[in-house]
Design a protein around this motif. Structure first.
Motif, mmCIF file in Angstrom:
data_model
loop_
_atom_site.group_PDB
_atom_site.id
_atom_site.type_symbol
_atom_site.label_atom_id
_atom_site.label_comp_id
_atom_site.label_asym_id
_atom_site.label_seq_id
_atom_site.Cartn_x
_atom_site.Cartn_y
_atom_site.Cartn_z
ATOM 1 N N THR A 1 0.840 -1.198 0.000
ATOM 2 C CA THR A 1 0.000 0.000 0.000
ATOM 3 C C THR A 1 0.871 1.243 0.000
ATOM 4 O OG1 THR A 1 -1.675 -1.180 1.271
ATOM 5 C CG2 THR A 1 -1.852 1.213 1.197
ATOM 6 N N ARG A 2 0.584 2.169 -0.899
ATOM 7 C CA ARG A 2 1.349 3.416 -0.965
ATOM 8 C C ARG A 2 1.092 4.239 0.287
ATOM 9 N NH1 ARG A 2 3.138 5.510 -5.806
ATOM 10 N NH2 ARG A 2 2.543 7.596 -5.112
ATOM 11 N N LEU A 3 2.096 4.999 0.708
ATOM 12 C CA LEU A 3 1.975 5.828 1.899
ATOM 13 C C LEU A 3 0.835 6.832 1.743
ATOM 14 C CD1 LEU A 3 2.937 6.798 4.641
ATOM 15 C CD2 LEU A 3 4.651 8.215 3.467
ATOM 16 N N ILE B 1 -2.408 7.512 4.166
ATOM 17 C CA ILE B 1 -2.743 8.829 4.723
ATOM 18 C C ILE B 1 -4.160 9.226 4.311
ATOM 19 C CG2 ILE B 1 -2.122 11.276 4.745
ATOM 20 C CD1 ILE B 1 0.775 10.397 4.192
ATOM 21 N N ALA B 2 -4.520 8.902 3.065
ATOM 22 C CA ALA B 2 -5.880 9.202 2.597
ATOM 23 C C ALA B 2 -6.910 8.479 3.460
ATOM 24 C CB ALA B 2 -6.030 8.799 1.130
ATOM 25 N N GLU B 3 -6.619 7.241 3.830
ATOM 26 C CA GLU B 3 -7.522 6.489 4.710
ATOM 27 C C GLU B 3 -7.605 7.149 6.080
ATOM 28 O OE1 GLU B 3 -6.416 2.410 4.914
ATOM 29 O OE2 GLU B 3 -6.703 2.033 2.771
ATOM 30 N N GLN B 4 -6.466 7.630 6.575
ATOM 31 C CA GLN B 4 -6.458 8.327 7.861
ATOM 32 C C GLN B 4 -7.332 9.577 7.797
ATOM 33 O OE1 GLN B 4 -1.866 8.233 8.306
ATOM 34 N NE2 GLN B 4 -2.622 8.471 10.396
ATOM 35 N N LEU B 5 -7.226 10.291 6.696
ATOM 36 C CA LEU B 5 -8.033 11.508 6.536
ATOM 37 C C LEU B 5 -9.517 11.181 6.486
ATOM 38 C CD1 LEU B 5 -5.908 13.517 3.926
ATOM 39 C CD2 LEU B 5 -6.410 14.192 6.286
ATOM 40 N N GLU B 6 -9.877 10.124 5.754
ATOM 41 C CA GLU B 6 -11.284 9.726 5.682
ATOM 42 C C GLU B 6 -11.809 9.364 7.064
ATOM 43 O OE1 GLU B 6 -13.040 7.536 2.383
ATOM 44 O OE2 GLU B 6 -11.011 7.252 1.595
ATOM 45 N N ARG C 1 4.687 16.657 4.677
ATOM 46 C CA ARG C 1 3.746 17.502 3.941
ATOM 47 C C ARG C 1 3.598 17.066 2.476
ATOM 48 N NH1 ARG C 1 5.061 23.618 5.791
ATOM 49 N NH2 ARG C 1 3.183 24.027 4.548
ATOM 50 N N PRO C 2 4.679 16.646 1.791
ATOM 51 C CA PRO C 2 4.495 16.166 0.413
ATOM 52 C C PRO C 2 3.563 14.950 0.337
ATOM 53 C CG PRO C 2 6.791 16.709 0.778
ATOM 54 C CD PRO C 2 6.120 16.771 2.115
ATOM 55 N N SER C 3 3.723 14.001 1.269
ATOM 56 C CA SER C 3 2.848 12.818 1.275
ATOM 57 C C SER C 3 1.408 13.222 1.584
ATOM 58 C CB SER C 3 3.339 11.800 2.306
ATOM 59 O OG SER C 3 4.609 11.298 1.951
ATOM 60 N N LEU C 4 1.248 14.192 2.486
ATOM 61 C CA LEU C 4 -0.090 14.675 2.823
ATOM 62 C C LEU C 4 -0.749 15.318 1.603
ATOM 63 C CD1 LEU C 4 -2.339 15.351 4.839
ATOM 64 C CD2 LEU C 4 -1.068 17.437 5.427
ATOM 65 N N ARG C 5 0.027 16.128 0.866
ATOM 66 C CA ARG C 5 -0.542 16.776 -0.323
ATOM 67 C C ARG C 5 -1.018 15.730 -1.336
ATOM 68 N NH1 ARG C 5 4.452 19.852 -0.388
ATOM 69 N NH2 ARG C 5 4.230 21.657 0.990
ATOM 70 N N GLU C 6 -0.224 14.677 -1.500
ATOM 71 C CA GLU C 6 -0.600 13.622 -2.443
ATOM 72 C C GLU C 6 -1.889 12.930 -1.991
ATOM 73 O OE1 GLU C 6 1.251 9.553 -4.504
ATOM 74 O OE2 GLU C 6 2.517 10.818 -3.209
ATOM 75 N N ALA C 7 -2.013 12.678 -0.690
ATOM 76 C CA ALA C 7 -3.224 12.037 -0.159
ATOM 77 C C ALA C 7 -4.442 12.938 -0.352
ATOM 78 C CB ALA C 7 -3.030 11.722 1.325
ATOM 79 N N ILE C 8 -4.250 14.242 -0.115
ATOM 80 C CA ILE C 8 -5.362 15.188 -0.292
ATOM 81 C C ILE C 8 -5.814 15.211 -1.745
ATOM 82 C CG2 ILE C 8 -5.932 17.652 -0.309
ATOM 83 C CD1 ILE C 8 -4.321 17.913 2.295
ATOM 84 N N GLN C 9 -4.850 15.157 -2.679
ATOM 85 C CA GLN C 9 -5.211 15.133 -4.094
ATOM 86 C C GLN C 9 -6.035 13.891 -4.437
ATOM 87 O OE1 GLN C 9 -4.956 17.433 -6.487
ATOM 88 N NE2 GLN C 9 -4.218 18.779 -4.834
ATOM 89 N N LYS C 10 -5.710 12.780 -3.822
ATOM 90 C CA LYS C 10 -6.481 11.554 -4.053
ATOM 91 C C LYS C 10 -7.930 11.740 -3.607
ATOM 92 C CE LYS C 10 -2.617 8.267 -3.618
ATOM 93 N NZ LYS C 10 -2.760 7.608 -4.929
#
Length: 249
Positions: free
Chosen positions: A4-6, A10-15, A43-52
């Motif tokens: 699973t990609r990081l 993170i996207a799952e954590q946000l949901e 922050r870069p990983s967070l931005r990628e998760a937010i974009q998802k």
């Protein structure tokens, strides 16, 4: 096995955060730096998760304004039901039937999975609900009731179940609150409700899944019977008023 990609994690954590904190359409997420620290991610990983999540329609980004929650999925499903319930209040018993099936299982899993933090949260919601008894607005207590039950669903650590239950409580509170609030103004109803809620809380805190499921189901059966009694009382009052009006003519 695919790793699973990081950013997906993170996207799952946000949901999960959006669901458990009850964030709704239009609510703003914390600033990027604060959110990254809260989730303990870069922050870069967070931005990628937010974009998802933006691509999924869950979030929306506004230039210079931050990131906001879009309309939640269950609300799209609930809108036609809200209109249906306003025209046909009897459908609230359909909601209670679904709650009966879902909350028994939620209580079961909460008793198995609740952390110490979950248990403290459930107890806090129970105490808040009791403290609001006698409030000038009975719906304050009804909303606290919903928050108590949702705290148990949260402790089940089943994100899908949490989304579904939030939608059901939103239907009940937004569409048919005229009967929910009455539950808290009738002494013969309030005392059993308090005892049932306490038993449910104690069963989850004691990590007793069978006891928790039984407590949830018995509570909902009582609520259904009480609402039917309220309906019957109101129907009798209407018939009596019509009779007096006819006699007085």
């Amino acid at each position: 096995m695919k790793k699973t990609r990081l950013s997906d994690q993170i996207a799952e954590q946000l949901e999960t955060m959006i669901a458990t904190q009850g964030l709704k359409h239009g609510d703003r997420l914390p600033a990027e730096r604060q959110l990254a620290e809260q989730l303990e991610v870069s922050r870069p990983s967070l931005r990628e998760a937010i974009q998802k999540l933006i691509s999924k329609g869950l979030l929306v980004s506004r230039a210079g304004g931050g990131t906001f929650v879009q309309q939640a999925t269950q609300n799209h499903c609930a809108d036609p039901l809200v209109a249906l319930f306003r025209d046909n209040p009897e459908y609230r018993f359909d909601v209670l039937e679904i709650r009966h099936a879902l909350e028994g299982n939620a209580a079961w899993y909460a008793a198995l999975r609740a952390t110490d933090e979950d248990k403290a949260n459930i107890r806090a919601h129970f105490e808040q609900m009791i403290a609001l008894h006698g409030s000038d607005d009975p719906m304050d207590e009804a909303r606290a009731d919903a928050a108590f039950h949702l705290s148990i669903v949260e402790a089940s650590h089943n994100l899908v179940l949490l989304h579904v239950m939030r939608g059901l409580f939103e239907l009940l509170q937004n569409s048919i609150s005229h009967n929910l609030d009455k539950l808290y103004t009738i002494p013969r109803v309030f005392e059993p409700l308090k005892d049932q809620h306490r038993e449910l809380m104690e069963a989850v805190v004691a990590s007793d899944p069978e006891r928790a499921r039984k407590a949830a189901q018995e509570h909902l059966a009582f609520v259904e019977d009480s609402l039917k009694d309220i309906d019957a009382d109101e129907a009798r009052k209407v018939r009596s008023l019509r009779h007096l009006t006819l006699v007085g003519r």
